[in-house]
Design a protein around this motif. Sequence first.
Motif, PDB file in Angstrom:
ATOM      1  N   ARG A  34       0.888  -1.225   0.039  1.00 48.08           N
ATOM      2  CA  ARG A  34       0.027  -0.096  -0.052  1.00 48.08           C
ATOM      3  C   ARG A  34       0.944   1.280  -0.103  1.00 48.08           C
ATOM      4  O   ARG A  34       2.019   1.417   0.716  1.00 48.08           O
ATOM      5  CB  ARG A  34      -0.972  -0.003   1.184  1.00 48.08           C
ATOM      6  N   ILE A  35       0.338   2.300  -0.603  1.00 51.09           N
ATOM      7  CA  ILE A  35       1.120   3.493  -0.622  1.00 51.09           C
ATOM      8  C   ILE A  35      -0.046   4.638  -0.592  1.00 51.09           C
ATOM      9  O   ILE A  35      -1.063   4.808  -0.752  1.00 51.09           O
ATOM     10  CB  ILE A  35       1.561   3.974  -2.185  1.00 51.09           C
ATOM     11  N   TYR A  36       0.528   5.393   0.504  1.00 52.93           N
ATOM     12  CA  TYR A  36      -0.356   6.440   1.092  1.00 52.93           C
ATOM     13  C   TYR A  36       0.568   7.789   1.533  1.00 52.93           C
ATOM     14  O   TYR A  36       1.729   7.542   2.359  1.00 52.93           O
ATOM     15  CB  TYR A  36      -1.135   6.146   2.310  1.00 52.93           C
ATOM     16  N   ARG A  37       0.425   8.966   0.826  1.00 47.86           N
ATOM     17  CA  ARG A  37       1.138  10.015   1.326  1.00 47.86           C
ATOM     18  C   ARG A  37       0.108  10.981   1.977  1.00 47.86           C
ATOM     19  O   ARG A  37      -1.174  11.175   1.203  1.00 47.86           O
ATOM     20  CB  ARG A  37       1.708  10.669   0.115  1.00 47.86           C
ATOM     21  N   GLY A  38       0.250  11.811   2.997  1.00 48.35           N
ATOM     22  CA  GLY A  38      -0.415  12.711   3.616  1.00 48.35           C
ATOM     23  C   GLY A  38      -0.033  12.944   5.027  1.00 48.35           C
ATOM     24  O   GLY A  38       0.863  12.288   5.581  1.00 48.35           O
ATOM     25  N   LYS A  39      -0.690  13.991   5.555  1.00 46.60           N
ATOM     26  CA  LYS A  39      -0.370  14.509   6.942  1.00 46.60           C
ATOM     27  C   LYS A  39      -0.519  13.675   7.887  1.00 46.60           C
ATOM     28  O   LYS A  39       0.018  13.450   8.979  1.00 46.60           O
ATOM     29  CB  LYS A  39      -0.681  15.845   7.163  1.00 46.60           C
ATOM     30  N   ASP A  40      -1.648  12.608   7.640  1.00 47.50           N
ATOM     31  CA  ASP A  40      -1.940  11.625   8.515  1.00 47.50           C
ATOM     32  C   ASP A  40      -1.454  10.127   8.197  1.00 47.50           C
ATOM     33  O   ASP A  40      -2.095   9.369   8.796  1.00 47.50           O
ATOM     34  CB  ASP A  40      -3.587  11.463   8.842  1.00 47.50           C
ATOM     35  N   CYS A  41      -0.093  10.315   7.603  1.00 47.11           N
ATOM     36  CA  CYS A  41       0.299   9.015   6.990  1.00 47.11           C
ATOM     37  C   CYS A  41       0.623   8.002   8.369  1.00 47.11           C
ATOM     38  O   CYS A  41       0.473   6.724   8.244  1.00 47.11           O
ATOM     39  CB  CYS A  41       1.520   9.114   6.404  1.00 47.11           C
ATOM     40  N   ILE A  42       1.078   8.502   9.405  1.00 48.20           N
ATOM     41  CA  ILE A  42       1.453   7.498  10.724  1.00 48.20           C
ATOM     42  C   ILE A  42       0.214   7.039  11.035  1.00 48.20           C
ATOM     43  O   ILE A  42       0.153   5.717  11.429  1.00 48.20           O
ATOM     44  CB  ILE A  42       2.159   8.545  11.697  1.00 48.20           C
ATOM     45  N   ASP A  43      -0.828   7.759  11.265  1.00 50.79           N
ATOM     46  CA  ASP A  43      -2.277   7.197  11.807  1.00 50.79           C
ATOM     47  C   ASP A  43      -2.718   6.065  10.766  1.00 50.79           C
ATOM     48  O   ASP A  43      -3.123   5.063  11.251  1.00 50.79           O
ATOM     49  CB  ASP A  43      -3.099   8.249  11.823  1.00 50.79           C
ATOM     50  N   LYS A  44      -2.537   6.152   9.391  1.00 52.82           N
ATOM     51  CA  LYS A  44      -2.964   5.458   8.443  1.00 52.82           C
ATOM     52  C   LYS A  44      -2.186   3.982   8.535  1.00 52.82           C
ATOM     53  O   LYS A  44      -2.556   2.883   8.669  1.00 52.82           O
ATOM     54  CB  LYS A  44      -2.857   5.896   7.206  1.00 52.82           C
ATOM     55  N   PHE A  45      -0.853   4.286   8.697  1.00 54.42           N
ATOM     56  CA  PHE A  45       0.284   3.245   8.697  1.00 54.42           C
ATOM     57  C   PHE A  45      -0.090   2.443   9.899  1.00 54.42           C
ATOM     58  O   PHE A  45      -0.078   1.070   9.994  1.00 54.42           O
ATOM     59  CB  PHE A  45       1.632   3.871   8.892  1.00 54.42           C
ATOM     60  N   LEU A  46      -0.243   2.886  11.169  1.00 55.07           N
ATOM     61  CA  LEU A  46      -0.296   2.274  12.413  1.00 55.07           C
ATOM     62  C   LEU A  46      -1.897   1.655  12.450  1.00 55.07           C
ATOM     63  O   LEU A  46      -1.952   0.230  12.847  1.00 55.07           O
ATOM     64  CB  LEU A  46      -0.464   3.149  13.579  1.00 55.07           C
ATOM     65  N   SER A  47      -3.012   2.094  11.702  1.00 50.05           N
ATOM     66  CA  SER A  47      -4.289   1.509  11.651  1.00 50.05           C
ATOM     67  C   SER A  47      -4.107   0.183  10.600  1.00 50.05           C
ATOM     68  O   SER A  47      -4.673  -0.935  10.986  1.00 50.05           O
ATOM     69  CB  SER A  47      -5.344   2.324  11.114  1.00 50.05           C
ATOM     70  N   CYS A  48      -3.199   0.379   9.684  1.00 51.00           N
ATOM     71  CA  CYS A  48      -3.121  -0.760   8.710  1.00 51.00           C
ATOM     72  C   CYS A  48      -2.677  -1.842   9.534  1.00 51.00           C
ATOM     73  O   CYS A  48      -2.729  -3.021   9.126  1.00 51.00           O
ATOM     74  CB  CYS A  48      -2.476  -0.230   7.436  1.00 51.00           C
ATOM     75  N   MET A  49      -1.234  -1.290  10.236  1.00 51.51           N
ATOM     76  CA  MET A  49      -0.501  -2.367  10.911  1.00 51.51           C
ATOM     77  C   MET A  49      -1.433  -3.193  11.912  1.00 51.51           C
ATOM     78  O   MET A  49      -1.197  -4.538  12.136  1.00 51.51           O
ATOM     79  CB  MET A  49       0.696  -1.874  11.574  1.00 51.51           C
ATOM     80  N   LYS A  50      -2.315  -2.532  12.420  1.00 50.84           N
ATOM     81  CA  LYS A  50      -3.178  -3.110  13.525  1.00 50.84           C
ATOM     82  C   LYS A  50      -4.126  -4.375  13.037  1.00 50.84           C
ATOM     83  O   LYS A  50      -4.277  -5.057  13.578  1.00 50.84           O
ATOM     84  CB  LYS A  50      -4.003  -2.176  14.202  1.00 50.84           C
ATOM     85  N   ASN A  51      -4.664  -3.887  11.789  1.00 47.43           N
ATOM     86  CA  ASN A  51      -5.555  -4.884  10.959  1.00 47.43           C
ATOM     87  C   ASN A  51      -4.917  -5.855  10.392  1.00 47.43           C
ATOM     88  O   ASN A  51      -5.353  -7.228  10.526  1.00 47.43           O
ATOM     89  CB  ASN A  51      -6.159  -4.044   9.811  1.00 47.43           C
TER      90      ASN A  51
END
Length: 97
Positions: free
Chosen positions: A1-18
């Motif tokens: 997955r590729i995501y860029r944005g100011k909330d990238c850390i939150d998106k990354f951690l949410s993805c890792m939790k899933n």
Amino acid sequence: RIYRGKDCIDKFLSCMKNIQQKVKEIVSISLPMKPSAQAEYDFIHATKCWACEKKLETDRVRDHCHVTGEYRAITHAACNLNMKERDRLPIIIHNFK
């Protein structure tokens, strides 16, 4: 997955939790070993541990995958216990800022 944005850390951690939850569900499955003639032959005739390669004595067990039930090899009882699946998901991040 590729995501860029100011909330990238939150998106990354949410993805890792899933991903962690999915892995935990898979690893928590514990199927019995599928019986096979090869497992029985190996149990009688094996001379060294599959894991540590030291001589087998009377403390031998049939090692198998608890997720699939597939037989792997004959090991010492202690070696078999050391190979249990872990409940942690290692994550390596390169150039993470």
